[in-house]
Design an enzyme around this catalytic site. Structure first.
Site, short mmCIF file in Angstrom:
data_model
loop_
_atom_site.label_atom_id
_atom_site.label_comp_id
_atom_site.label_asym_id
_atom_site.label_seq_id
_atom_site.Cartn_x
_atom_site.Cartn_y
_atom_site.Cartn_z
N ASP A 1 1.59 9.23 -6.08
CA ASP A 1 1.73 10.52 -5.78
C ASP A 1 1.75 11.23 -4.62
OD1 ASP A 1 -0.76 9.35 -5.61
OD2 ASP A 1 -1.84 11.18 -5.75
N GLU B 1 -10.99 3.19 7.03
CA GLU B 1 -9.99 4.10 7.43
C GLU B 1 -10.61 5.32 8.11
OE1 GLU B 1 -6.30 6.73 5.68
OE2 GLU B 1 -7.85 6.05 4.47
N HIS C 1 0.90 -1.18 -0.01
CA HIS C 1 -0.10 -0.26 0.07
C HIS C 1 0.85 1.10 -0.13
CE1 HIS C 1 -4.10 1.68 1.10
NE2 HIS C 1 -3.41 2.79 1.15
N ASP D 1 1.88 4.16 2.74
CA ASP D 1 0.79 4.72 2.38
C ASP D 1 1.37 6.01 1.54
OD1 ASP D 1 -1.80 5.53 1.86
OD2 ASP D 1 -2.12 6.60 3.73
N GLY E 1 -10.18 7.67 -2.07
CA GLY E 1 -11.00 8.84 -2.08
C GLY E 1 -11.75 8.83 -0.76
N HIS F 1 -9.90 0.52 -0.24
CA HIS F 1 -9.79 1.29 0.70
C HIS F 1 -11.00 1.35 1.69
CE1 HIS F 1 -6.29 3.37 -0.97
NE2 HIS F 1 -6.00 4.05 -0.18
N HIS G 1 1.10 4.92 -2.30
CA HIS G 1 0.59 5.85 -3.33
C HIS G 1 1.78 6.62 -4.26
CE1 HIS G 1 -3.50 5.63 -2.17
NE2 HIS G 1 -3.16 5.40 -1.18
#
Length: 362
Positions: A23, A211, A19, A300, A181, A208, A21
């Site tokens: 960006d 969370e 996991h 993350d 998102g 996701h 990201h």
């Protein structure tokens, strides 16, 4: 005697990351370089050290507006093909330098179309970057394999389109699909047609869930959508009660998640920033690991959380007194849960991970 748990030894140990990201993991200097090349305006500073601190402080601020501003900057400088190639290549190099031998890095292609790139062009550019980064890592004496997860943004209406994109590119290194998102107001069932399509195509996906939103998000992700893994999943704790004797009692959903060995993609430092816990020592990962859920450790967003797999391991060692056997357990859990072929997973476990930890434990 076992090898001491020094920062250097932890960094050298093989790790598996599920996991992360794309960006959320840029180098600060790369953000500055790409902003200059593309004419992007609005960076808070053009000093790399200060910019790295700014991203971390924004993520730590408790302000969702400031937190999201960080991603506005990273996505803002990633709208050209060569930018995507560079960011992906550097991600592979950075992870390899941290001892990661297998990584699944995710991103939402729909966020990178402002420069006119098509979805397929974006995926091609990222895949080119990952292969370039793998080659550079090999030249530096490190081996890493990177798989890609394509994310659909839950608040948009492109879930099926991105699922079809993931299937279209699965023979070139895209290993799965995700939705990302805001959870609140955008349950996973809004993209049910995408998950049905993925199942029909024998394609892998994670969701996701659990969370920022509670048990209903986890329940829908598993029971309605068929999630193979849960992104974060920390709110599964809402279905676990601790009695006065310290004994844990699992509710039906928590029992189902544990019994079915559904992997939890846990990201402790990131979860502190989003309010899941006030310290690593109080993070649910300690109890969930003790109860032997299929817990995996992840980063993350390495830039925003100012973290690496090594720093996440070091934090768990400090908080829970873990040793090499525990680090191996997390690593094997992750490798078992990866979205690549069984033979490839087994090879990495038996030929890379276990021999290295056996040496560290000897």
């Amino acid at each position: 005697m076992p090898t001491p748990l020094t920062p250097e030894a932890i960094r050298s140990a093989p790790k598996v990351l599920l996991h992360d990201h794309l960006d959320g993991g840029l180098r600060p200097q790369t953000v500055i370089d790409l902003a200059e090349e593309s004419g992007y305006q609005g960076l808070p500073t053009t000093d790399a050290d200060q910019l790295g601190t700014w991203f971390r402080d924004a993520a730590d601020s408790g302000s969702l507006v400031r937190y999201l501003e960080g991603f506005a900057h990273t996505c803002g400088v990633m709208q050209q093909r060569q930018a995507m190639v560079r960011v992906a290549a550097e991600a592979a190099e950075d992870l390899a330098a941290d001892g990661v031998v297998y990584a699944e890095v995710r991103y939402a292609p729909e966020l990178f179309q402002e420069g006119g790139l098509s979805l397929d062009e974006i995926v091609d550019a990222v895949q080119e970057g990952f292969r370039l980064g793998e080659r550079r890592a090999a030249e530096a004496g490190r081996t890493i394999r990177v798989g890609t997860l394509l994310c659909a943004m839950r608040q948009n209406e492109r879930s099926l389109e991105i699922a079809e994109l993931a299937v279209r590119h699965r023979d070139s290194g895209v290993v799965g699909y995700d939705i990302a998102g805001p959870e609140a107001g955008f349950p996973p069932t809004k993209g049910l047609d995408a998950f049905e399509y993925l199942r029909q195509q024998n394609a892998h996906f994670t969701i996701h869930a659990g969370e920022a939103f509670g048990l209903p998000s986890i329940w829908e992700a598993i029971q309605h959508c068929g999630a193979e893994r849960l992104g974060h999943g920390v709110r599964i704790m809402d279905d676990i009660k601790i009695d006065e004797n310290g004994t844990a009692h699992l509710g039906r959903l928590a029992s189902y998640v544990r019994d079915r060995r559904i992997p939890l993609e846990m990201c402790p430092t990131s979860n502190l920033q989003t309010g899941a816990a006030t310290s690593i020592a109080e993070h649910p990962i300690g109890l969930l690991a003790k109860l032997r859920f299929r817990v995996t450790l992840n980063t993350d967003n390495r830039l925003m959380s100012h973290c690496s797999m090594s720093s996440e391991f070091a934090a768990l060692i400090d908080a829970f007194g873990y040793g090499w056997a525990d680090l191996q357990w997390f690593t094997v859990n992750a490798m078992k849960s990866a979205f690549i072929d069984f033979d490839d997973r087994l090879s990495l476990i038996n030929d890379v991970i276990k021999p290295a930890y056996a040496e560290l434990l000897a």
